[in-house]
Design an enzyme around this catalytic site. Structure first.
Site, PDB file in Angstrom:
ATOM      1  CE  LYS A  57      63.003 -24.523 -74.162  1.00 38.95           C
ATOM      2  NZ  LYS A  57      62.998 -25.187 -75.434  1.00 38.95           N
TER       3      LYS A  57
HETATM    4  C1  PLP Z   1      63.177 -26.472 -76.261  1.00 40.78           C
HETATM    5  C2  PLP Z   1      64.442 -27.199 -76.534  1.00 40.78           C
HETATM    6  C3  PLP Z   1      64.855 -27.500 -77.838  1.00 40.78           C
HETATM    7  C4  PLP Z   1      63.996 -27.275 -79.027  1.00 40.78           C
HETATM    8  O1  PLP Z   1      63.598 -25.967 -79.185  1.00 40.78           O
HETATM    9  P1  PLP Z   1      62.465 -25.624 -80.279  1.00 40.78           P
HETATM   10  O2  PLP Z   1      62.607 -24.145 -80.443  1.00 40.78           O
HETATM   11  O3  PLP Z   1      61.167 -26.024 -79.665  1.00 40.78           O
HETATM   12  O4  PLP Z   1      62.775 -26.382 -81.486  1.00 40.78           O
HETATM   13  C5  PLP Z   1      66.089 -28.083 -78.023  1.00 40.78           C
HETATM   14  N1  PLP Z   1      66.870 -28.391 -76.981  1.00 40.78           N
HETATM   15  C6  PLP Z   1      66.502 -28.145 -75.713  1.00 40.78           C
HETATM   16  C7  PLP Z   1      67.445 -28.498 -74.603  1.00 40.78           C
HETATM   17  C8  PLP Z   1      65.267 -27.563 -75.450  1.00 40.78           C
HETATM   18  O5  PLP Z   1      64.875 -27.353 -74.192  1.00 40.78           O
END
Ligand code: PLP
Length: 390
Positions: A187
């Site tokens: 991210k």
């Molecule tokens: C990555 C992601 C999540 C989950 O995030 P985590 O921190 O891995 O739990 C939820 N929603 C979307 C749209 C994502 O891209």
């Protein structure tokens, strides 16, 4: 002698520097590795960055979504509107609470939830709506918040892609009842695993904080310092979702570097847009006015009518040229558990399915060099050229 093949360009790589390494080493040296003062400081700094009153640091965005839904009182029999074009946790965390994720199609331009279709999916049981700021660009928040007001729905924003992003000059983080961010390794900022639930509401923040740590009424670290004592109370059957200080130390450095990393992703996006905008075989992401795009994803859509290759072959050809790619997303209604449990079928959400069939997400991260970006562009144009010529 033939040139050695250039190194593979992965789809995503975290941008970590000596500053993050030093921050982690400092935590290890002082020994307070678990949740404590650094997690607290990270909460305050992140909340300030998005203009939110409260930030609750947790170990994933999935945890943040689960806590948000729980704090809002999502119960068995309730329904929550979720775009089908998302990662499973947006919907699965509501399902954990016994609520039914009611999937909604996306609109074509920015691939966020179609608010008119969402309105048609509202029933007397609908309690909440969970928009996703797809790719890092805010959805049509004015229309969505208006729907929420008229239908008395709570709003939990899945902002896993959307830090730092803004809508009409205001950062994403304060529009819905709770906004959930992700600090997963791929991210826009990372703590390896991590997340943050931001809210303006004191009661929601307090509930999420308690439920993030076993339903216990005191922060763990206070129990073990001189200000605290051995006594604690379990107020509810909580979860184990706290963020460690080891992770928060990385997060604080990443947060301070967020704008610098965004500038680099913006420059990459600009180059991709210029390179692909007028290509007959490619549809570039729509950039909407009044928004700051976090550019977590750059998802091309192939005009398959103009190509003799399938999307899957297109991805294979890029891989053969040393380019990592991905697909965002396989719509939830096509996934086995959503089909089997809720009866969804292919054809239910044609806009999302069409986008999925054409989807090619390109590498876009601040560690990419100009030469990497050149290679991605050249590889795409080469594959398109072959597909068009064949
Ligand atoms: C990555 C992601 C999540 C989950 O995030 P985590 O921190 O891995 O739990 C939820 N929603 C979307 C749209 C994502 O891209």
């Amino acid at each position: 002698m033939p040139n050695p093949s250039p190194p593979f360009i992965p789809f995503a790589v975290p941008d970590l520097t000596e500053a993050e390494a030093t921050a982690v080493a400092d935590v290890v040296r002082d020994g307070w590795i678990n949740t404590g003062p650094r997690a607290k400081a990270f909460e305050a700094e992140f909340a300030a960055a998005v203009g939110a009153k409260h930030g609750v640091a947790v170990n994933s965005c999935t945890a943040a979504l689960h806590l948000a839904y729980e704090a809002l009182g999502l119960h068995p029999g309730d329904e929550i509107l979720v775009p089908t074009m998302t990662f499973t946790s947006t919907a699965a965390t509501a399902w954990h609470l016994g609520a039914k994720p009611v999937l909604v199609d996306i609109r074509e331009n920015d691939e966020t939830i179609d608010v008119e279709k969402a309105e048609r999916a509202v029933t007397p049981r609908t309690k909440a709506i969970a928009p996703v700021h797809y790719g890092g660009q805010a959805c049509e928040l004015d229309a969505l918040l208006d729907l929420a007001r008229r239908k008395n729905l709570r709003v939990v924003e899945d902002a896993a892609h959307a830090f730092p992003a803004s809508y009409k000059g205001r950062p994403i983080g304060t529009f819905g009842d709770v906004t959930c961010f992700s600090f997963y390794s791929t991210k826009t900022i990372t703590t390896a695993e991590g997340g943050m639930a931001c809210t303006q509401d004191d009661d929601l923040a307090a509930r999420m904080r308690i439920m993030s740590l076993h339903g216990i009424s005191k922060d763990a670290w206070k129990r073990y310092t001189s200000e605290g004592s051995w006594y604690y109370e379990v107020l509810a059957p909580g979860f184990k979702y706290n963020l460690t200080d080891l992770a928060a130390a990385i997060g604080r450095v990443q947060l301070a570097r967020a704008q610098e990393m965004l500038r680099k992703r913006e420059a990459i996006a600009k180059r991709y847009l210029e390179a692909f905008d007028d290509n007959d075989a490619l549809i570039v992401p729509t950039v909407l006015p009044d928004r700051t795009h976090a550019w977590h994803l750059f998802s091309l859509r192939l005009r398959l009518e103009a190509l003799s290759l399938s999307r899957d072959t297109f991805l294979d050809e890029l891989k053969a040229r040393g380019i990592g790619t991905s697909v965002h997303y396989i719509p939830l209604h096509l996934q086995p558990c959503y089909r089997e449990t809720f009866g969804y079928r292919p054809g239910d959400f044609p806009v999302a399915e069409d986008a999925y069939r054409r989807s090619v997400s390109l590498p876009i991260y601040s560690k990419m060099s100009d030469a990497d970006v050149d290679r991605v562009i050249n590889a795409i144009l080469d594959v398109v050229h072959r597909g068009a010529a064949a």
